[in-house]
Design a protein around this motif. Structure first.
Motif, PDB file in Angstrom:
ATOM      1  N   GLY A 158     -19.176 151.680 121.458  1.00 41.16           N
ATOM      2  CA  GLY A 158     -19.871 152.028 122.683  1.00 41.16           C
ATOM      3  C   GLY A 158     -20.881 150.993 123.124  1.00 41.16           C
ATOM      4  N   ASP A 159     -21.300 150.111 122.209  1.00 37.63           N
ATOM      5  CA  ASP A 159     -22.221 149.042 122.594  1.00 37.63           C
ATOM      6  C   ASP A 159     -21.513 148.053 123.511  1.00 37.63           C
ATOM      7  OD1 ASP A 159     -24.177 150.163 121.069  1.00 37.63           O
ATOM      8  OD2 ASP A 159     -24.054 148.700 119.431  1.00 37.63           O
ATOM      9  N   THR A 160     -22.303 147.415 124.374  1.00 37.62           N
ATOM     10  CA  THR A 160     -21.777 146.394 125.283  1.00 37.62           C
ATOM     11  C   THR A 160     -22.281 145.026 124.853  1.00 37.62           C
ATOM     12  OG1 THR A 160     -21.694 147.943 127.145  1.00 37.62           O
ATOM     13  CG2 THR A 160     -21.650 145.590 127.675  1.00 37.62           C
ATOM     14  N   LEU A 161     -21.370 144.086 124.702  1.00 40.97           N
ATOM     15  CA  LEU A 161     -21.711 142.711 124.349  1.00 40.97           C
ATOM     16  C   LEU A 161     -21.523 141.843 125.582  1.00 40.97           C
ATOM     17  CD1 LEU A 161     -19.905 142.471 120.890  1.00 40.97           C
ATOM     18  CD2 LEU A 161     -22.234 143.208 121.376  1.00 40.97           C
ATOM     19  N   SER A 162     -22.556 141.083 125.920  1.00 42.26           N
ATOM     20  CA  SER A 162     -22.522 140.251 127.124  1.00 42.26           C
ATOM     21  C   SER A 162     -22.604 138.780 126.738  1.00 42.26           C
ATOM     22  CB  SER A 162     -23.688 140.606 128.051  1.00 42.26           C
ATOM     23  OG  SER A 162     -23.617 141.974 128.428  1.00 42.26           O
ATOM     24  N   LEU A 163     -21.762 137.969 127.365  1.00 46.23           N
ATOM     25  CA  LEU A 163     -21.725 136.536 127.110  1.00 46.23           C
ATOM     26  C   LEU A 163     -22.610 135.818 128.120  1.00 46.23           C
ATOM     27  CD1 LEU A 163     -20.479 134.089 125.619  1.00 46.23           C
ATOM     28  CD2 LEU A 163     -18.609 134.167 127.279  1.00 46.23           C
ATOM     29  N   GLY A 164     -23.509 134.968 127.623  1.00 44.38           N
ATOM     30  CA  GLY A 164     -24.378 134.202 128.498  1.00 44.38           C
ATOM     31  C   GLY A 164     -24.604 132.812 127.950  1.00 44.38           C
ATOM     32  N   VAL A 165     -25.613 132.126 128.484  1.00 43.70           N
ATOM     33  CA  VAL A 165     -25.947 130.777 128.064  1.00 43.70           C
ATOM     34  C   VAL A 165     -27.405 130.766 127.636  1.00 43.70           C
ATOM     35  CG1 VAL A 165     -26.096 128.353 128.735  1.00 43.70           C
ATOM     36  CG2 VAL A 165     -24.272 129.789 129.645  1.00 43.70           C
TER      37      VAL A 165
END
Length: 400
Positions: free
Chosen positions: A133-140
């Motif tokens: 259920g956790d959300t993983l977000s890709l960034g810089v």
């Protein structure tokens, strides 16, 4: 007399007249010879003059060859820094049944670089743990490198009494069921472990062998009533192919048992049986607490070893099979270390060079990936994460 003088004078005049002609012809012949000699010399020297250019041309290739090794270090960053998977998502919602290896593989070409891109948010409780259920977000990140940040799922909101259960629900690095199955019924027992495990002392009614329904007595067993154990027969020794030392033993599952009465000796009943149980067989807890909350990462130092055994003794080793390697804690290995598996090069016959064939050793080739989940002093257990080609006992392991 007069006629004789006329004839002589005529002959002398002819000789004088022909003398310049002979000189002229001789001069022509000499000049022609000199020209021929000079031409012949030039012809013979021409092959000698071109050879200098070939060395100059042959010397040209080494310059690129020297440049190639100089360019090799430029490829190192690709092996020492995280490289994104071309299909990496901008956001991913963790699913039940995911493993950390699965998730890292979605974002990275080489999943063992996960610690390099994971952003630890100090405002989140247990930021190292990931839940369904956790959300993983890709960034810089600030340094320009990719980072993955965590947003807790909406269903998190835990009360204090629920947090312990939540720790168990956190995703594991590798499939728990595969590891737990092996650890509770190991096909390999570490050398010192074989000596320290509880063992079967005797069977009730002095049976030579025991089967399902029979009762047995065990020594060195500190267990509560109804605790469950698996019984393993200690088989042939496992030899390190390099040092030729005994590093473990083959383990053969014989039966499952339940504690009827704790004590010294403890009394157990066999609940199932796959083969006969004998005196001296070892007892291993059926439910082992195998910590799998480690993070995949590459070893800091250089590691090189061999696969020395595989669960169930199969010939071809594939993904998600447990293997044993001849490297352990003394070699710097720890749970979570990721290593490459290299298919051992074969010896082939070179029959092209002549009537007499010669043997040529082919190089080892990268064929899979291996992750350590349990280490002892001289051996480690690990799981094959990827297998691009069939793997075998004897194949080498090394830094990824």
């Amino acid at each position: 007399m007069l006629d004789y003088q006329r004839v002589t004078a005529r002959i002398d005049s002819r000789q004088c007249a022909s003398r310049p002609l002979r000189w002229a012809l001789a001069s022509i012949l000499i000049i022609g010879s000199l020209a021929a000699c000079s031409g012949g010399k030039a012809t013979r020297d021409e092959p000698a003059t071109p050879p200098p250019p070939p060395p100059a041309e042959a010397a040209a290739p080494p310059a690129p060859a020297e440049a190639a090794p100089a360019a090799a270090p430029a490829a190192e960053p690709a092996a020492t820094q995280p490289v994104l998977n071309p299909t990496a998502p901008q956001k991913y919602v963790v699913q039940r049944g995911d493993t950390l290896w699965d998730i890292a593989s979605k974002f990275l070409r080489d999943p063992w670089f996960w610690p390099e891109i994971w952003y630890v948010n100090p405002q989140i409780e247990n930021p190292h743990l990931i839940y369904p259920g956790d959300t993983l977000s890709l960034g810089v990140g600030a340094n320009g490198q990719p980072v993955v940040s965590l947003e807790r799922g909406a269903g998190e909101r835990l009360s204090p009494q629920m947090r312990a259960q939540s720790l168990e629900d956190a995703i594991k690095a590798i499939p728990y069921e595969v590891v737990a199955s092996f650890m509770s019924r190991p096909s390999v027992i570490e050398k010192d472990q074989a000596k320290s495990l509880p063992y079967v002392l005797a069977t009730r009614d002095q049976h030579v062998i025991a089967a399902a329904g029979n009762e047995i007595y065990a020594m060195n067993l500190n267990a509560e009533q109804n605790a469950r154990y698996n019984i393993v027969h200690v088989g042939d020794p496992l030899i390190d192919p390099e040092s030729h030392d005994v590093v473990g033993y083959q383990g053969i599952y014989t039966a499952g048992a339940r504690v009827m009465r704790p004590g010294k000796p403890a009394k157990l009943v066999l609940t199932e049986s796959s083969r006969e149980t004998r005196e001296g067989d070892r007892l291993i807890a059926d439910a082992l607490d195998v910590p799998l909350d480690f993070v995949p990462h590459a070893p800091n130092g250089t590691v090189k070893g061999q696969i020395i055994s595989v669960i169930d003794g199969v010939t071809n080793i594939g993904a998600y099979q447990v293997v044993v390697v001849n490297r352990g804690g003394r070699n710097g290995l720890e749970a979570g270390h990721v290593l490459g598996v290299f298919q051992r090069g074969e010896k082939v016959k070179d029959r092209t060079t002549g009537a007499l064939s010669r043997s040529v050793q082919l190089p080892d080739e990268r064929a899979g990936t291996f992750m350590v989940f349990k280490t002892y002093d001289r051996i480690s257990y690990g799981l094959i994460m990827t297998a691009d080609h069939p793997l075998h006992v004897g194949d080498t392991i090394g830094n990824p």
